[in-house]
Design a protein around this motif. Structure first.
Motif, PDB file in Angstrom:
ATOM      1  N   ALA A   1       0.752  -1.619   0.171  1.00 10.09           N
ATOM      2  CA  ALA A   1      -0.171   0.290  -0.018  1.00 10.09           C
ATOM      3  C   ALA A   1       1.078   1.250  -0.199  1.00 10.09           C
ATOM      4  O   ALA A   1       0.552   2.243  -1.141  1.00 10.09           O
ATOM      5  N   ILE A   2       1.742   1.100   0.929  1.00 12.80           N
ATOM      6  CA  ILE A   2       3.156   2.352   0.550  1.00 12.80           C
ATOM      7  C   ILE A   2       3.221   2.882  -1.050  1.00 12.80           C
ATOM      8  O   ILE A   2       3.568   3.456  -1.030  1.00 12.80           O
ATOM      9  N   SER A   3       3.972   1.554  -1.239  1.00 11.55           N
ATOM     10  CA  SER A   3       4.926   1.976  -2.940  1.00 11.55           C
ATOM     11  C   SER A   3       3.292   2.442  -3.108  1.00 11.55           C
ATOM     12  O   SER A   3       3.747   3.307  -4.230  1.00 11.55           O
ATOM     13  N   ASP A   4       2.133   1.450  -3.724  1.00 12.79           N
ATOM     14  CA  ASP A   4       0.906   1.876  -4.489  1.00 12.79           C
ATOM     15  C   ASP A   4       0.623   3.271  -4.379  1.00 12.79           C
ATOM     16  O   ASP A   4       0.096   4.418  -5.375  1.00 12.79           O
ATOM     17  N   THR A   5       0.487   3.841  -3.490  1.00  8.02           N
ATOM     18  CA  THR A   5       0.405   5.231  -2.383  1.00  8.02           C
ATOM     19  C   THR A   5       1.745   6.002  -3.113  1.00  8.02           C
ATOM     20  O   THR A   5       0.840   7.376  -3.533  1.00  8.02           O
ATOM     21  N   ALA A   6       2.573   6.310  -3.467  1.00  2.90           N
ATOM     22  CA  ALA A   6       3.809   6.574  -3.451  1.00  2.90           C
ATOM     23  C   ALA A   6       3.708   7.008  -5.006  1.00  2.90           C
ATOM     24  O   ALA A   6       4.027   7.764  -6.212  1.00  2.90           O
ATOM     25  N   ARG A   7       3.483   5.950  -5.644  1.00  7.45           N
ATOM     26  CA  ARG A   7       3.291   5.286  -7.175  1.00  7.45           C
ATOM     27  C   ARG A   7       2.369   6.958  -7.734  1.00  7.45           C
ATOM     28  O   ARG A   7       2.559   7.233  -8.986  1.00  7.45           O
ATOM     29  N   ARG A   8       1.519   6.007  -7.053  1.00  2.00           N
ATOM     30  CA  ARG A   8      -0.381   7.702  -7.234  1.00  2.00           C
ATOM     31  C   ARG A   8       0.744   8.945  -6.802  1.00  2.00           C
ATOM     32  O   ARG A   8       0.170  10.181  -7.610  1.00  2.00           O
ATOM     33  N   ALA A   9       1.119   9.080  -5.464  1.00  3.52           N
ATOM     34  CA  ALA A   9       1.752  10.755  -5.226  1.00  3.52           C
ATOM     35  C   ALA A   9       2.200  10.950  -6.294  1.00  3.52           C
ATOM     36  O   ALA A   9       3.076  12.352  -6.735  1.00  3.52           O
ATOM     37  N   ALA A  10       3.161  10.365  -6.824  1.00  3.25           N
ATOM     38  CA  ALA A  10       4.999   9.866  -7.787  1.00  3.25           C
ATOM     39  C   ALA A  10       3.598  10.989  -9.797  1.00  3.25           C
ATOM     40  O   ALA A  10       4.767  11.145  -9.903  1.00  3.25           O
ATOM     41  N   PHE A  11       2.727  10.976  -9.337  1.00  2.00           N
ATOM     42  CA  PHE A  11       2.220  10.661 -11.233  1.00  2.00           C
ATOM     43  C   PHE A  11       2.580  12.462 -11.411  1.00  2.00           C
ATOM     44  O   PHE A  11       1.827  13.569 -10.288  1.00  2.00           O
ATOM     45  N   PRO A  12       3.220  13.180 -12.786  1.00  2.00           N
ATOM     46  CA  PRO A  12       3.113  13.910 -13.129  1.00  2.00           C
ATOM     47  C   PRO A  12       1.886  14.556 -13.369  1.00  2.00           C
ATOM     48  O   PRO A  12       1.450  14.833 -13.839  1.00  2.00           O
TER      49      PRO A  12
ATOM     50  N   LEU B   1      -5.486  12.794 -17.705  1.00  5.01           N
ATOM     51  CA  LEU B   1      -6.268  12.223 -16.558  1.00  5.01           C
ATOM     52  C   LEU B   1      -6.323  10.979 -17.071  1.00  5.01           C
ATOM     53  O   LEU B   1      -6.662   9.842 -15.537  1.00  5.01           O
ATOM     54  N   ALA B   2      -6.616  10.346 -17.881  1.00  4.19           N
ATOM     55  CA  ALA B   2      -6.487   9.204 -18.273  1.00  4.19           C
ATOM     56  C   ALA B   2      -6.047   7.989 -17.332  1.00  4.19           C
ATOM     57  O   ALA B   2      -6.431   6.892 -16.861  1.00  4.19           O
ATOM     58  N   ASP B   3      -4.602   8.115 -17.687  1.00  3.35           N
ATOM     59  CA  ASP B   3      -4.001   8.299 -16.686  1.00  3.35           C
ATOM     60  C   ASP B   3      -3.973   7.764 -15.634  1.00  3.35           C
ATOM     61  O   ASP B   3      -2.982   7.106 -14.353  1.00  3.35           O
ATOM     62  N   ARG B   4      -4.200   9.182 -14.682  1.00  2.00           N
ATOM     63  CA  ARG B   4      -4.590   9.191 -13.211  1.00  2.00           C
ATOM     64  C   ARG B   4      -5.572   8.554 -12.504  1.00  2.00           C
ATOM     65  O   ARG B   4      -4.968   8.249 -11.834  1.00  2.00           O
ATOM     66  N   PHE B   5      -6.359   8.523 -13.542  1.00  2.00           N
ATOM     67  CA  PHE B   5      -8.048   8.375 -12.812  1.00  2.00           C
ATOM     68  C   PHE B   5      -7.523   6.386 -12.667  1.00  2.00           C
ATOM     69  O   PHE B   5      -7.911   5.955 -12.273  1.00  2.00           O
ATOM     70  N   ALA B   6      -6.548   6.020 -14.343  1.00  2.00           N
ATOM     71  CA  ALA B   6      -6.457   4.013 -13.849  1.00  2.00           C
ATOM     72  C   ALA B   6      -5.457   3.632 -12.573  1.00  2.00           C
ATOM     73  O   ALA B   6      -5.682   2.648 -12.020  1.00  2.00           O
ATOM     74  N   LEU B   7      -5.443   5.009 -12.063  1.00  2.00           N
ATOM     75  CA  LEU B   7      -3.587   4.654 -10.463  1.00  2.00           C
ATOM     76  C   LEU B   7      -5.523   4.450  -9.649  1.00  2.00           C
ATOM     77  O   LEU B   7      -5.402   4.072  -8.392  1.00  2.00           O
ATOM     78  N   GLY B   8      -5.919   5.540  -9.487  1.00  2.00           N
ATOM     79  CA  GLY B   8      -6.960   5.825  -8.886  1.00  2.00           C
ATOM     80  C   GLY B   8      -8.015   5.617  -7.343  1.00  2.00           C
ATOM     81  O   GLY B   8      -7.554   4.611  -5.968  1.00  2.00           O
TER      82      GLY B   8
ATOM     83  N   ARG C   1       9.909  19.517  -7.221  1.00  2.00           N
ATOM     84  CA  ARG C   1      10.417  18.795  -7.956  1.00  2.00           C
ATOM     85  C   ARG C   1      10.761  17.188  -6.686  1.00  2.00           C
ATOM     86  O   ARG C   1      11.270  16.166  -7.377  1.00  2.00           O
ATOM     87  N   GLU C   2      11.929  17.368  -5.834  1.00  2.11           N
ATOM     88  CA  GLU C   2      12.450  16.512  -5.061  1.00  2.11           C
ATOM     89  C   GLU C   2      11.953  15.892  -4.037  1.00  2.11           C
ATOM     90  O   GLU C   2      11.839  14.410  -4.247  1.00  2.11           O
ATOM     91  N   GLY C   3      10.682  16.015  -3.988  1.00  2.39           N
ATOM     92  CA  GLY C   3      10.066  15.087  -3.393  1.00  2.39           C
ATOM     93  C   GLY C   3       8.910  14.518  -4.400  1.00  2.39           C
ATOM     94  O   GLY C   3       8.638  13.471  -4.085  1.00  2.39           O
ATOM     95  N   MET C   4       8.720  14.191  -5.934  1.00  4.28           N
ATOM     96  CA  MET C   4       8.136  13.708  -6.819  1.00  4.28           C
ATOM     97  C   MET C   4       9.483  12.949  -6.773  1.00  4.28           C
ATOM     98  O   MET C   4       9.363  11.837  -7.480  1.00  4.28           O
TER      99      MET C   4
END
Length: 679
Positions: free
Chosen positions: A175-186, A191-198, A266-269
């Protein structure tokens, strides 16, 4: 040599455990000379689970329901044994109330409601023609039920693998990995790609609660881990919320020109991009140090940059990610114990009161009509008509497609009755030895238990076992009466059919109504966040409403929006979560008392405007615009400029939200795109 896949080996092992627990329960019931020992085996079939934690949880709530139901059965007979019409009405009301409880309570807690209604029907219907024996019937059926629970728990605890704690840790790491992957989305991503993760991520986080609960039931370490694990999940929701707030703001104004804020962003992402790989490599400690150092730099920079809103969101995101990683490390270290505040932490989820009321009314009417038919016809097998209705109308109320589950239940009942006839009249008729009896039962129970383990066939397998025992009636002195057998079988199948038709005919699931109700609850939630005392925690608002957002998009839920339209619902729901957070920020700011009186008055005006959303949704957006304009016209105070900036930020976020999403929160108003919002 037969080669079985791991899944089939697990299913076969579950089948063996189910059969062993059933025959052990029957053996003890025979040995103790309990009347109607079939209830011991039937209870095993109802509560047996593939893992100890699940079995303990379900067995406990089954026991609670049995005690309540047996007492209520005695009460109903004591009050209405001479008035059959009132008895049926009272039974129907009680079953309806139990169905409401089963609908509102989560996971196996709802099984207590199911069991209470079921046990009341067993005791009341069994003693209706012999009210003087009601206490004996309640004790006999209650004792047999408790034997079944004990045997199920014993066999599962001894022979089922204990994997809940390890599964919990693995699920939290993922869950931590998946959350970070979504939070790092540029930001520039589609939007369709972002929705695929959310939505899938929201669903997986919501789905961690039963994993936590079953681990807590399975071991002492799991109980110690439950609170911190829930806190970790809440922190992951907060990470998503912080990133979503950042995306909302940057989507309106852009990243700006402040070199410091741009570099921090950028450092956070980049840090979030590293999380999945470092978690997979077991480098949580190193990742925590990096996150802690980044969080410290963001806090220090927030005082010096010209983009405090960006830095505030980044600091919020980093703080919650840091705490999630800290908790993850602590959960993996058995020598560390959680602080008391974390041990008592709870998550909050949506409860559909509208659906619960409909389910309760459906159960009431179905039992009332079946009971009236029984009383009027004097059918000797009338109790067997009502029992399937009680079960089906309460067990499947939380299923995404209850009508389909009820139909599978009816098919399982038919197959179970057929198997009971073969077993009773062709295998057991010439058998007098318990070992041969147990072997005969194995032929019919092990395959059925394997089927029950398949989520798509659970209703079929459950009904098969229940009615295999109910019409087969295993006992110390077996009786063979084909006429009574088929009479009971006809009543059972009729009851299952009536219950299935009840789901189709009485207020069947309406996706549009369900969606409107979820949005209505989110709107009411905003009002509560603006008014409720004491001020609710951010985690309470976030976890409950992420659950609601997921319900709008869950592909397994018939109420969810399908296709491309789901994205608008999802974005509107997340924006509502963000708006609720801003309301809570405003309330905490006003509680601090750092604002000038005029500014504080305007802040309270913002809260009143949000609180009016349930009564006058059309007036909220204009009221917030007027208040924001009044704030903009004020001269900024020289004292506590930070508090003033926070007030302006909240006002700006609320104005932007209601300008963009007011139609989402107003189901009574026809939106620009009716297909999107389903109103």
């Amino acid at each position: 040599m037969i080669h079985l896949t791991p899944a089939r080996r697990e299913a076969f092992a579950f089948g063996l455990r189910s059969w062993l627990a059933c025959v052990l329960a029957l053996y003890l019931a025979f040995l103790l000379q309990i009347d109607e020992p079939l209830w011991a085996a039937l209870t095993v079939w109802q509560v047996i689970q593939p893992a100890p934690g699940m079995a303990i949880s379900k067995g406990f709530y089954r026991m609670v329901g049995v005690v309540i139901g047996a007492l209520m059965g005695i009460v109903l007979i004591a009050l209405f044994s001479q008035t059959p019409e009132l008895f049926i009405v009272a039974l129907a009301l009680w079953v309806g109330a139990c169905t409401v409880a089963a609908s509102l309570l989560t996971r196996f807690r709802g099984f207590a409601g199911v069991s209470a209604g079921f046990m009341t029907a067993l005791v009341g219907l069994g003693a209706y023609h012999a009210p003087e024996k009601v206490f004996d019937i309640a004790m006999a059926r209650g004792a047999a039920t408790l034997i079944g629970i004990a045997c199920s728990l014993l066999v599962t605890t001894l022979f089922a693998p204990r994997r809940a704690q390890a599964a919990l840790i693995q699920s939290l790491r993922q869950a931590i990995s998946d959350t970070a992957r979504r939070a790092a989305f540029p930001l520039e991503g589609a939007l369709a790609d972002r929705f695929a993760l959310g939505p899938s991520l929201a669903g997986s986080l919501v789905g961690l609660e039963p994993v936590i609960e079953f681990a807590a039931q399975e071991s002492a370490r799991g109980r110690q881990s439950a609170g911190p694990a829930r806190r970790l999940v809440a922190d992951l929701f907060a990470v998503l919320t912080a990133k979503r707030a950042l995306e909302e703001y940057l989507g309106r104004v852009g990243l700006g020109r402040d070199a410091g804020s741009i570099a921090l962003y950028r450092e956070g992402m980049a840090l979030l991009d590293q999380v999945p790989a470092m978690m997979a490599a077991g480098k949580e400690a190193e990742l925590l140090e990096k996150t802690r150092a980044y969080h410290r730099r963001v806090r220090e920079a927030a005082r010096a940059t010209s983009s405090p809103r960006i830095d505030d969101r980044l600091a919020d995101l980093a703080a919650h990610l840091e705490r999630a990683l800290t908790l993850c490390l602590a959960l993996q270290d058995e020598s560390r114990s959680a602080p008391p505040s974390d041990r008592a932490f709870r998550l909050h989820f949506h409860r559909d009161r509208q659906a619960a009321a409909i389910n309760g009314a459906r159960s009431f009417l179905a039992v009332l009509l079946a009971g009236a038919f029984w009383i009027g016809s004097q059918w000797s097998a009338g109790p067997f008509l009502i029992i399937p209705i009680v079960m089906v109308c309460s067990i499947f109320v939380s299923a995404p497609y209850p009508e389909a589950a009820a139909l599978n239940f009816m098919k399982g009942a038919a197959c179970g009755i057929g198997a009971a006839y073969l077993c009773t009249y062709h295998f057991l008729a010439g058998t007098g030895d318990f070992a041969l009896f147990a072997a005969s039962e194995a032929l019919f129970l092990i395959p059925a238990a394997m089927i029950q383990l398949n989520p798509r066939r659970t209703a079929f397998g459950l009904a098969y076992g229940i009615f295999f025992f109910l019409v087969g009636e295993p006992s110390n002195a077996m009786t063979f009466n084909p006429a009574a057998f088929f009479n009971s079988a006809l009543a059972i199948l009729t009851g299952a059919l009536v219950a299935t038709l009840a789901f189709r005919l009485f207020m069947p699931p309406d996706p549009r109504r369900a969606r409107r109700h979820v949005v209505s609850r989110m709107r009411s939630g905003l009002k509560e966040m603006a008014e409720q005392e004491p001020i609710p925690a951010h985690s309470e608002w976030q976890t409950r409403n992420f659950d609601r957002v997921y319900r709008l998009c869950d592909p397994a839920n018939p109420s969810a929006i399908r296709g491309s339209q789901a994205r608008e619902w999802y974005e509107g729901g997340l924006a509502t979560v963000h708006a609720g957070n801003e309301v809570l920020r405003l309330r905490h700011l006003l509680r601090e008392g750092a604002l000038p009186e005029r500014a504080a008055t305007l802040g309270r005006s913002l809260l009143r405007a949000v609180a009016d959303i349930a009564a006058e949704p059309e007036a909220v957006s204009p009221a917030i615009r007027r208040t924001t304009a009044a704030l903009a016209a004020m001269t900024p105070p020289t004292e506590n400029p930070g508090a003033w900036d926070r007030l302006l930020a909240v006002a700006d976020e609320l104005e932007a939200f209601f300008a963009a999403h007011s139609r989402f929160l107003n189901p009574e108003r026809k939106p620009m795109n009716e297909r999107i919002y389903g109103t």
